[in-house]
Design a protein around this motif. Structure first.
Motif, PDB file in Angstrom:
ATOM      1  N   MET A 189      46.551  49.465  50.159  1.00  0.00           N
ATOM      2  CA  MET A 189      45.253  49.511  49.469  1.00  0.00           C
ATOM      3  C   MET A 189      45.419  49.692  47.966  1.00  0.00           C
ATOM      4  SD  MET A 189      42.634  49.131  51.351  1.00  0.00           S
ATOM      5  CE  MET A 189      41.411  49.809  50.236  1.00  0.00           C
ATOM      6  N   ARG A 190      46.404  50.501  47.588  1.00  0.00           N
ATOM      7  CA  ARG A 190      46.636  50.727  46.149  1.00  0.00           C
ATOM      8  C   ARG A 190      47.100  49.445  45.469  1.00  0.00           C
ATOM      9  NH1 ARG A 190      50.803  54.216  45.337  1.00  0.00           N
ATOM     10  NH2 ARG A 190      51.251  54.760  47.496  1.00  0.00           N
ATOM     11  N   GLN A 191      47.997  48.718  46.156  1.00  0.00           N
ATOM     12  CA  GLN A 191      48.492  47.457  45.587  1.00  0.00           C
ATOM     13  C   GLN A 191      47.348  46.445  45.445  1.00  0.00           C
ATOM     14  OE1 GLN A 191      51.721  46.749  48.300  1.00  0.00           O
ATOM     15  NE2 GLN A 191      53.215  47.823  47.001  1.00  0.00           N
ATOM     16  N   LEU A 192      46.518  46.414  46.487  1.00  0.00           N
ATOM     17  CA  LEU A 192      45.347  45.540  46.481  1.00  0.00           C
ATOM     18  C   LEU A 192      44.429  45.880  45.312  1.00  0.00           C
ATOM     19  CD1 LEU A 192      44.767  43.403  48.564  1.00  0.00           C
ATOM     20  CD2 LEU A 192      43.485  45.084  49.871  1.00  0.00           C
TER      21      LEU A 192
ATOM     22  N   VAL B 170      43.261  43.453  42.367  1.00  0.00           N
ATOM     23  CA  VAL B 170      41.849  43.172  42.101  1.00  0.00           C
ATOM     24  C   VAL B 170      41.519  43.526  40.650  1.00  0.00           C
ATOM     25  CG1 VAL B 170      39.492  43.883  42.660  1.00  0.00           C
ATOM     26  CG2 VAL B 170      41.130  43.482  44.485  1.00  0.00           C
ATOM     27  N   GLY B 171      42.037  44.641  40.189  1.00  0.00           N
ATOM     28  CA  GLY B 171      41.822  45.053  38.794  1.00  0.00           C
ATOM     29  C   GLY B 171      42.348  44.006  37.832  1.00  0.00           C
ATOM     30  N   ASP B 172      43.536  43.476  38.092  1.00  0.00           N
ATOM     31  CA  ASP B 172      44.124  42.422  37.252  1.00  0.00           C
ATOM     32  C   ASP B 172      43.233  41.190  37.242  1.00  0.00           C
ATOM     33  OD1 ASP B 172      46.236  44.085  36.791  1.00  0.00           O
ATOM     34  OD2 ASP B 172      47.637  43.050  38.138  1.00  0.00           O
TER      35      ASP B 172
ATOM     36  N   TYR C 231      34.136  46.325  40.599  1.00  0.00           N
ATOM     37  CA  TYR C 231      35.488  46.631  41.063  1.00  0.00           C
ATOM     38  C   TYR C 231      35.490  47.041  42.537  1.00  0.00           C
ATOM     39  CZ  TYR C 231      40.154  48.788  40.901  1.00  0.00           C
ATOM     40  OH  TYR C 231      41.451  49.124  41.136  1.00  0.00           O
ATOM     41  N   HIS C 232      34.617  47.971  42.833  1.00  0.00           N
ATOM     42  CA  HIS C 232      34.474  48.477  44.190  1.00  0.00           C
ATOM     43  C   HIS C 232      34.139  47.388  45.187  1.00  0.00           C
ATOM     44  CE1 HIS C 232      34.126  52.868  43.631  1.00  0.00           C
ATOM     45  NE2 HIS C 232      34.556  52.789  44.851  1.00  0.00           N
TER      46      HIS C 232
END
Ligand code: 6GU
Length: 287
Positions: free
Chosen positions: A172-175, A179-181, A276-277
Motif C-alpha cells: 500500500m505504501r508503494q502504491l 499514485v503521488g508521483d 490523492y485519497h
C-alpha cells in the motif's frame, strides 16, 4: 482485569450486526478521518450516516473539528465505511474503548483500514502541508503499559503477541508513492515514522527534541492504537499524516502549536488530499 462487557467481543458483534442491518453496503474498506480531514467522507456515493450517539455501544466524540458520525457508501465502486471524527485517549475513554471501532469494522467484514491524522512535523525537512505516509510508529504510551491489547486476549480477534514490524502495509505504501508521483504530488509526499503521545497538551521543546533524536518524523495523539488493534485482527493498515504545523525545536522560536492552525492546514490541503485519497482507493480496488 477490568470487565470487557462494554467493548468486548459480544458488544462489538452486537454493534456490527446492528450496523449491517441498517447500512446500505457491506464495507471492505474502513477509513478514519483525522482532524480537519473529514471531507473524504463527503466523496462517498449512496451515503448513509449514523451519528455516533445513535450507534449501540459506540463512544461519543467530544472534540471540535470532529463531526462524530459514521458514513457508509461507495468510493470508486468500493464499499466503504468512514469515521468522521475519532476517539482519543485524552477524551478520557479507556484505550480499549477508543479502538473498539476497529473491531466493529473487522466484524462487519472490513479487510483494509485507512487511517489519517493531523500531526506536528519533527523532521526539519518537513513543511506545513506535507503528507507523510506512515512507514512505522513509536508507541510512547505503550512504553508505560498503555496498549489497547492489554488485558485478557480474545483469540477470536487475534493472537496474544502480534508482530508489529509489518504494521504498515508495504504494498500500500508503494502504491501510495506511485499514485503521488502520477498526480504530481511527490514534492509534498514524504514517508516517515509517527510517534503517538497521550495529549492533550502539546509537546514541550525538550520533548520535541527528544522525539526527533529518537527517530520520529511526526508527532500526534492518535492512529497508533487503531493500527495495533487492526493488525491484531489481521486487517491491512495504511496510514497518512498531514503535517499541519512544525514542531518547535528551538528556544528562540515564537511559534506556538494550536488546534486552529491544525484545522486550517487541513482545509488548505483538503483538495489535493481528496484527489490523492480517491486515487489510492481507486487503485486499491483494481482487482
Ligand atoms: Cl505539534 N503535536 C501533537 N501531539 N499532535 C498534533 C500536533 C502536534 N499537530 C497536530 N496534531
Amino acid at each position: 482485569p477490568e470487565s470487557s462487557s462494554d467493548h468486548g467481543y459480544e458488544a462489538c458483534k452486537a454493534t456490527a450486526d446492528w450496523l449491517l442491518e441498517h447500512a446500505p453496503v457491506r464495507p471492505l474498506v474502513g477509513i478514519v478521518c483525522g482532524s480537519g480531514l473529514g471531507g473524504l467522507a463527503d466523496m462517498l456515493k449512496d451515503q448513509k450516516f449514523f451519528s455516533y450517539s445513535e450507534i449501540p455501544n459506540f463512544p461519543k466524540s467530544t472534540v471540535h473539528g470532529h463531526a462524530g458520525r459514521l458514513v457508509f457508501g461507495n468510493l470508486k465502486g468500493k464499499p466503504c465505511v468512514c469515521m468522521q471524527g475519532r476517539f482519543h485517549l485524552y477524551e478520557g475513554y479507556s484505550i480499549q474503548k477508543i479502538t473498539m471501532p476497529m473491531r466493529i469494522f473487522k466484524l462487519m467484514g472490513v479487510e483494509m483500514v485507512i487511517l489519517t491524522n493531523a500531526a506536528g512535523g519533527l523532521n526539519q525537512d518537513y513543511k506545513v502541508g506535507d503528507v507523510m505516509i506512515i512507514k512505522d510508529h513509536i508507541n510512547m504510551p505503550g512504553f508505560a503499559g498503555i496498549n489497547p491489547l492489554c488485558g485478557e486476549n480474545d483469540d477470536r480477534f487475534g493472537i496474544r503477541f502480534p508482530c508489529m514490524s509489518d504494521a504498515y502495509d508495504k504494498e500500500m505504501r508503494q502504491l501510495a508513492q506511485k499514485v503521488g508521483d502520477e498526480l504530481g504530488y511527490s514534492h509534498f509526499i514524504k514517508e516517515g515514522v509517527y510517534c503517538v503521545l497521550g495529549g492533550p497538551s502539546f509537546e514541550t521543546i525538550a520533548e520535541c527534541r527528544m522525539l526527533n533524536r529518537l527517530g520520529a518524523d511526526a508527532v500526534g495523539m492518535s492512529t497508533v492504537h487503531e493500527a495495533i488493534v487492526a493488525r491484531h485482527s489481521g486487517m491491512r493498515v495504511f496510514a497518512l499524516s498531514l503535517i499541519t504545523n512544525k514542531s518547535v525545536m528551538d528556544y528562540s522560536s515564537e511559534e506556538k502549536a494550536n488546534h486552529e492552525e491544525v484545522l486550517q492546514t487541513g482545509e488548505q490541503r483538503s483538495q489535493q488530499l481528496l484527489v490523492y485519497h480517491t486515487h489510492i482507493q481507486y487503485i486499491t480496488s483494481r482487482d
